[in-house]
Design an enzyme around this catalytic site. Structure first.
Site, PDB file in Angstrom:
ATOM      1  N   ASP A  18       0.917  -1.104   0.112  1.00  0.00           N
ATOM      2  CA  ASP A  18       0.119  -0.028  -0.057  1.00  0.00           C
ATOM      3  C   ASP A  18       1.078   1.278   0.110  1.00  0.00           C
ATOM      4  O   ASP A  18       2.270   0.983   0.258  1.00  0.00           O
ATOM      5  CB  ASP A  18      -0.860  -0.057   1.135  1.00  0.00           C
ATOM      6  N   ASP A  20      -0.117   5.206   1.020  1.00  0.00           N
ATOM      7  CA  ASP A  20      -0.414   6.060   2.024  1.00  0.00           C
ATOM      8  C   ASP A  20      -0.326   5.442   3.372  1.00  0.00           C
ATOM      9  O   ASP A  20      -1.282   4.572   3.341  1.00  0.00           O
ATOM     10  CB  ASP A  20      -1.600   6.817   1.707  1.00  0.00           C
ATOM     11  N   ASP A 196      -2.041  -0.218   6.003  1.00  0.00           N
ATOM     12  CA  ASP A 196      -2.390   0.497   7.286  1.00  0.00           C
ATOM     13  C   ASP A 196      -3.702   0.523   7.573  1.00  0.00           C
ATOM     14  O   ASP A 196      -3.885   1.190   8.649  1.00  0.00           O
ATOM     15  CB  ASP A 196      -1.385   1.836   7.310  1.00  0.00           C
TER      16      ASP A 196
HETATM   17 MG   LIG Z   1      -2.990   3.391   3.255  1.00  0.00          MG
END
Ligand SMILES: [Mg+2]
Length: 254
Positions: A18, A20, A196
């Protein structure tokens, strides 16, 4: 009792990242986000050692992924898998009614005009309703997003960090990783996925089903089997990985 040990190599794995909150720290405005150039360099080394089996899996469109990861060439799934580019350069896009997209765009513009600090981001096949600068707008934006998907059932609402996303119902990061895993050079490898946010959970579930390595970045509930504290620690982990300080046999020393 001695357990038989199987020796694994780095090339037994395929890596999915991922962006961000995983490779790039959050910024007030999503356009200000960037990945440090030394990290891009490390990702390039990792990709080469993996024989190319490295891809980005993001809520951002492919175009933005490419800008953020330049000059690295890698596989990529944008908009949670609504657009996926395999390593042969072929892009596969979810089929979406463009008329519905423009109707949704208009509806969002009209309904958020009075909401200060809210940022409505149009992606090619999705919308992000950001409230990072307007925490009070969380509830009204959620209600609006739900109204939109009630009217346009081909879309669903996805919660994220300070954002509600309206994205094609048929897409999620688990399906995106599965799609990439069906192509060379990912095919037959063990998936490793770092993410995240709530949207990454679908990816973790798929990776867990494949006996892969799912790594949640930061705090919060997760189905991931491993955890790294934050973006800075991801950089350190990446550094350890390319400097042969992580046991490839298991990748379990996170
Ligand atoms: Mg993310």
């Amino acid at each position: 009792m001695n357990e038989p040990r199987q020796t694994r190599q780095l090339t037994d794995y395929a890596f999915f990242f991922d962006i961000d909150g995983t490779l790039a720290p959050f910024q007030t405005v999503p356009q200000d986000v960037s990945i440090p150039s030394h990290v891009i360099g490390q990702l390039g080394i990792l990709r080469d050692r993996l024989g190319g089996a490295l891809a980005f899996v993001s809520g951002r469109p492919l175009e933005q992924i490419d800008t953020l990861t330049r000059p690295l060439q890698a596989g990529a799934a944008g908009i949670h898998g609504a657009e996926i580019r395999t390593l042969d350069g072929k892009v596969t896009r979810a089929s979406i009614d463009t008329q519905q997209l423009s109707q949704i765009e208009q509806m969002l513009a009209e309904q958020t005009r009075a909401l200060k600090g809210v940022l409505i981001e149009k992606k090619s096949m999705a919308f992000a309703l950001h409230y990072r600068q307007a925490p009070d707008a969380q509830q009204p934006l959620q209600a609006l997003a739900n109204t939109v998907v009630d009217r346009y059932p081909d879309f669903k609402v996805q919660a994220g960090k300070c954002v509600w996303e309206i994205k094609p119902r048929s897409c999620d990061k688990g399906k995106a990783i599965r799609f990439l895993m069906a192509s060379a050079p990912f095919f037959g490898r063990i998936p490793v996925f770092l993410g995240d946010d709530i949207t990454d959970e679908a990816g973790f579930r798929y990776v867990n089903q494949q006996q892969g390595v799912s790594i949640k970045i930061g705090a919060g509930e997760s189905e991931a089997t491993h955890r790294i504290a934050g973006v800075t620690q991801v950089y350190e982990w990446l550094d350890d990985l390319i400097n042969y300080k992580i046991n490839i046999d298991s990748l379990r020393s996170v």
